[in-house]
Structures are given as C-alpha cells and as structure tokens.
Scaffold this motif. Structure first.
Motif, PDB file in Angstrom:
ATOM      1  N   SER A 105       0.797  -1.232   0.000  1.00  0.00           N
ATOM      2  CA  SER A 105       0.000   0.000   0.000  1.00  0.00           C
ATOM      3  C   SER A 105       0.825   1.275   0.000  1.00  0.00           C
ATOM      4  O   SER A 105       0.276   2.373  -0.077  1.00  0.00           O
ATOM      5  N   GLU A 195      -5.830   8.756  -6.901  1.00  0.00           N
ATOM      6  CA  GLU A 195      -6.691   7.832  -6.158  1.00  0.00           C
ATOM      7  C   GLU A 195      -5.993   6.488  -5.953  1.00  0.00           C
ATOM      8  O   GLU A 195      -6.074   5.889  -4.879  1.00  0.00           O
ATOM      9  N   GLU A 199      -4.922   4.483  -2.299  1.00  0.00           N
ATOM     10  CA  GLU A 199      -5.588   3.230  -1.925  1.00  0.00           C
ATOM     11  C   GLU A 199      -4.693   2.375  -1.035  1.00  0.00           C
ATOM     12  O   GLU A 199      -3.516   2.181  -1.329  1.00  0.00           O
ATOM     13  N   ARG A 202      -5.008  -1.695  -2.937  1.00  0.00           N
ATOM     14  CA  ARG A 202      -5.089  -1.771  -4.397  1.00  0.00           C
ATOM     15  C   ARG A 202      -4.574  -3.109  -4.936  1.00  0.00           C
ATOM     16  O   ARG A 202      -4.840  -3.477  -6.075  1.00  0.00           O
TER      17      ARG A 202
END
Length: 490
Positions: A105, A195, A199, A202
């Motif tokens: 992340s 975006e 996240e 993701r």
C-alpha cells in the motif's frame, strides 16, 4: 500518523546494520523527508509499543529491538552500482522500505533526470519483492511512459480501467506498476493516479517517476500524494569510480554479444569517464554500444576475429570533449586509469584485466612521443594533444624517476652522460626547492631532471637552466600553496 509510523519502522528495519549503534531523530530527517518534531513523536510511539528502545542523553539515542531481517534482503540490490556507501545508498534504502511495507500500500515517487536508472530500479524492486516472497514468481511488471501515450494522442484512462482485467496486457494485480512522467498526465488521468496512490488495498505496488525539473504547484501536489520520494543523482554527480563501474559492465556486455575480446587504451577510457552525458547512464551505454558496433564492422573482414580494438574514432566527436576536463580531474582519473595500460574486456567475464607496456623509456620525451602517436591515431588535433601532454608532464617526470634503479644513483656515472655544469645547476635548484618547501628529495629526482634536460638540449639546440625560472613552474606553485595551507592549519 499511523501511516507515517509504519514508513519509519520499515525504513529502520531495512537499514538495521547502519543503525546498529543507535540513531537520533536527526539521522532520519533527510532520508525520510519528515520534520524532526513528527519523527520524535513517532519514535516515542514505537518505544511505547516495545519495538524500539531509547537511551536518555543529548541527543536521545534510539535502538531497534526487533530481530534482524533475513540475510536475503540485500541480495538483489547488491547489483545496483553505488548502493553500499555510494551515491544510491539512500535511494535503495527507501526502495526496500517501499517493498517491505504491508499490503503493497505504500506508493513511491522517483525524481531524477532522464537516463538516471529509474526504470532499472523499478525492475529491481520487482525482483526484490519476488525474492522476498512478497509476490509470485510470475507476478506482472507493467511499465508505462506517459510520453508514449501523448505521442499517439491518447490518455491513460483506458489503461487504468484494465489494470485488474486478467485478459488485458495492462493486468498488474499482485505485481508492480511503474509509470514514468506522470506530471504530463491529462487532468482527468491525474485524479485516477492520485486515487490509486491513496488506496490501501489496491493489490499491487505503485511506483511513479518524474523529471527533477518538475516544480511549482505540480511538484507540491505530487509530494503530498506520494509518501516516499527517491531523488536520483545524475551521472555527473556520481563519483568517477561508479561511472567506471558502468563502463566495465557495458563493455563486458558487448564483448559477450560479439563473442570477442575488446581492447581499449587508457585515453579512450578517460574520455568516457569525463565527457558530458546529457542523458546520463542511458547515453553512456548507447555511446559504448555504437562504438563497439563501429569497431565490429571495421574488423569483421579481418583474419583474426578473436578480438576487437576500440579507438576514439569509433565514437562520436562528443566523446573527445572529455579531454577538456582532464586537468581538473587528473589525480582522481590517474588513480582509476593509470597510463601505459591497455584494458581487456573478455567475452566470458564481467571483469577486465590490464596489460602493461613494460618498456622503460630513457627519456621523458620518448614516453610522451609514444603517447602523442597514439593520440594522433585516435584522430586528435595537435592543439588537443599538446594540452594533454602538458597536463601529464609532471606525472611523466615522476614515473621516469621511479624507473631509475637504486644502484644507478652515483654522481660519477651520471657525469658520463650529462654535462657537469648542468648537474651543478640541477643540484642547486633541488637544494633551493628543498629549503623553500622544507622537503627532502631523493637522488632519483636529480637523475630524472638531469637526463630530461640533457634530452631537451640535444633535441632543441640548447636550454638555459635557472632555478628562479623553474620555481615559477606549476609543480612548484601547487606545492608552495599546499605548504602555506599546512602552515596556516598548524
């Protein structure tokens, strides 16, 4: 703050050897780009969680309590030039922390000029993640350059929609996505990448890159989006030893491709170490590949196909600009690439060997003539050759003096080949120089200078030796300035 805390802890884990004797908040400010007050808060939280310990004092020392990481952590990064105590050490530390961060992340931003190795490091990070068992052996690595899409009049919106589609060539789930020049993204595509960077789940690593010329609001926005920022040094900012390491690798690769031994003289290597590379490591590699291709085509019809010699004429004329920087870098340069050697790169080895010219010259002029002939073969003009020989005169004199054997140090023997008046003049000069610089010179200097000046007389029809003139020489001025500096410090 929790996110930053894990960034700090992963960085500390990745650099346990460096912090074996403890560390302070000041040690982390630059590599992590965080304020000292925030770091102090985070470190105290880690102490309360029993992950760190601290020792009171000025400054406070912190220690890592967790067991050391796997020995395998360093393996793939050892191949990166400048990694250990070099110009890339901090970049690699952040790269490891990014990969080791939980759940993939943590997103990272690479900042540097074109050709500095951002794409190469992204691939290395992917291999490191595989090596650590954090992603599968067949995990995808997807590399995109925004410039390529703009040239085709396209954006990346369609790409972003396919990142998790298994049938798409852009499928990256469980792997690593690397995007270059994200500062050039269209406005609607920027929001997509921002975006993705934010996240936490993701499912893949996200590494992006920009030029070091990006500034203003765009740079501020990117700095706010990406918690990890890696600043890449240009080739010019790296030490010559690292540049030479690149040169060795590139020539070894070409020797392997050609299945031939490559021979290069010291002048070519010195130019490669010094000429300006606007495209950094990438340009250095291309220039070496082009020269090897030219040499290969030149020698392809020769009977002996076991070796290829590379000359300056095989490169573009830009390479010769390296001679312009020879004076400023002479000492460092000659420590890496000494004179009177040819360098051999073999097809079955990643290293090189040096072959020495064992001829002992009886005159400095003889040694310099040989070098001038080699430079002329490389296509250099007389003015450039004269500048190079002038810069290396001092080194030639020193080397020539070392060639004289101790048993030759008899004044009576010297007087058989050098006029007595000249020996007296040189002795007087050396005595004056010794008093002025408070230095004792060996008898080899007397022999070297006497023979050198005798050769000058024989060639030029006469020379007048005056100590006060010789004291104005660059050698004297440099030593005199050094002596003055030493006196001022004592």
């Amino acid at each position: 703050m929790k996110r930053n805390k894990e960034i700090v802890y992963q960085y500390l884990q990745a650099n346990q050897d460096e912090f074996e004797n403890g560390f302070t908040t000041a040690d982390l400010v630059t590599p992590l780009s965080m304020q000292r007050t925030n770091l102090s808060t985070i470190l105290n939280q880690l102490v309360s969680e029993n992950r760190l310990s601290k020792k009171a004092g000025r400054p406070v020392l912190y220690f890592i309590k967790q067991e050391g990481m796997s020995e395998q952590v360093e393996s793939v990064f050892e191949q990166v030039i400048g990694g250990k105590k070099g110009s890339m050490e901090n970049v690699l530390s952040l790269a490891k922390a990014t990969i080791l961060y939980p759940q993939k992340s943590l997103s990272a931003l690479m900042i540097g000029q074109d050709g500095t190795g951002k794409g190469y490091l992204a691939e290395t990070m992917h291999r490191f993640a595989q090596e650590q068992g954090l992603i599968a052996e067949n995990a995808p690595f997807v590399s995109l350059d925004v410039k390529d899409f703009l040239l085709q009049g396209e954006g990346l919106g369609e790409v972003f929609s396919q990142l998790r589609k298994k049938t798409s060539k852009y499928f990256v789930d469980g792997g690593l996505l690397f995007i270059e020049n994200i500062d050039l993204l269209r406005i609607d595509d920027r929001s997509e990448i921002f975006e993705l960077a934010a996240e936490d789940d993701r499912g893949f690593y996200l590494i992006c890159a920009i030029s070091d010329q990006v500034s203003g609001e765009m740079r501020k926005r990117l700095d706010g989006v990406f918690p990890v920022k890696m600043n890449f040094p240009s080739l010019e900012q790296r030490p010559l030893s690292e540049r030479f390491a690149f040169i060795q690798i590139f020539f070894a690769q070409e020797a392997s491709r050609m299945k031939r031994t490559i021979r290069i003289n010291s002048e070519v290597l010195r130019c490669l170490l010094l000429y300006p590379c606007e495209q950094n490591v990438a340009q250095l590699k291309r220039d070496i590949q082009m020269a090897c291709a030219n040499a290969f085509m030149r020698d392809i019809n020769r009977h002996s196909k076991a070796k290829v010699s590379i000359f300056l004429s095989d490169f573009s004329t830009d390479i010769r600009k390296g001679f312009l920087f020879y004076s400023a870098k002479r000492e460092e340069l000659e420590a890496i690439i000494p004179d009177q050697y040819d360098y051999i790169f073999q097809k079955d080895s990643q290293t090189f060997k040096r072959e020495h010219d064992h001829k002992v010259y009886t005159s400095i002029y003889e040694a310099m003539e040989k070098r001038a002939e080699a430079l002329q073969k490389d296509g250099l003009d007389n003015q450039t050759i004269a500048g190079i020989l002038s810069d290396s005169l001092e080194a030639n004199l020193e080397r020539f003096s070392h060639q004289i054997k101790p048993e030759q140090f008899e004044r009576s023997s010297l007087s058989k080949v050098v006029p007595e008046w000249l020996i007296i003049e040189v002795e007087g000069f050396i005595e004056e120089l010794s008093r002025t610089l408070d230095t004792v010179y060996s008898s080899s200097i007397l022999y070297a200078m006497s023979l050198h000046l005798t050769s000058s007389i024989n060639r030029g029809g006469g020379v007048e030796v005056r100590p006060y003139q010789m004291l104005k020489s660059p050698v004297y001025r440099r030593n005199r300035h050094r002596n003055i500096r030493q006196q001022s410090l004592s």
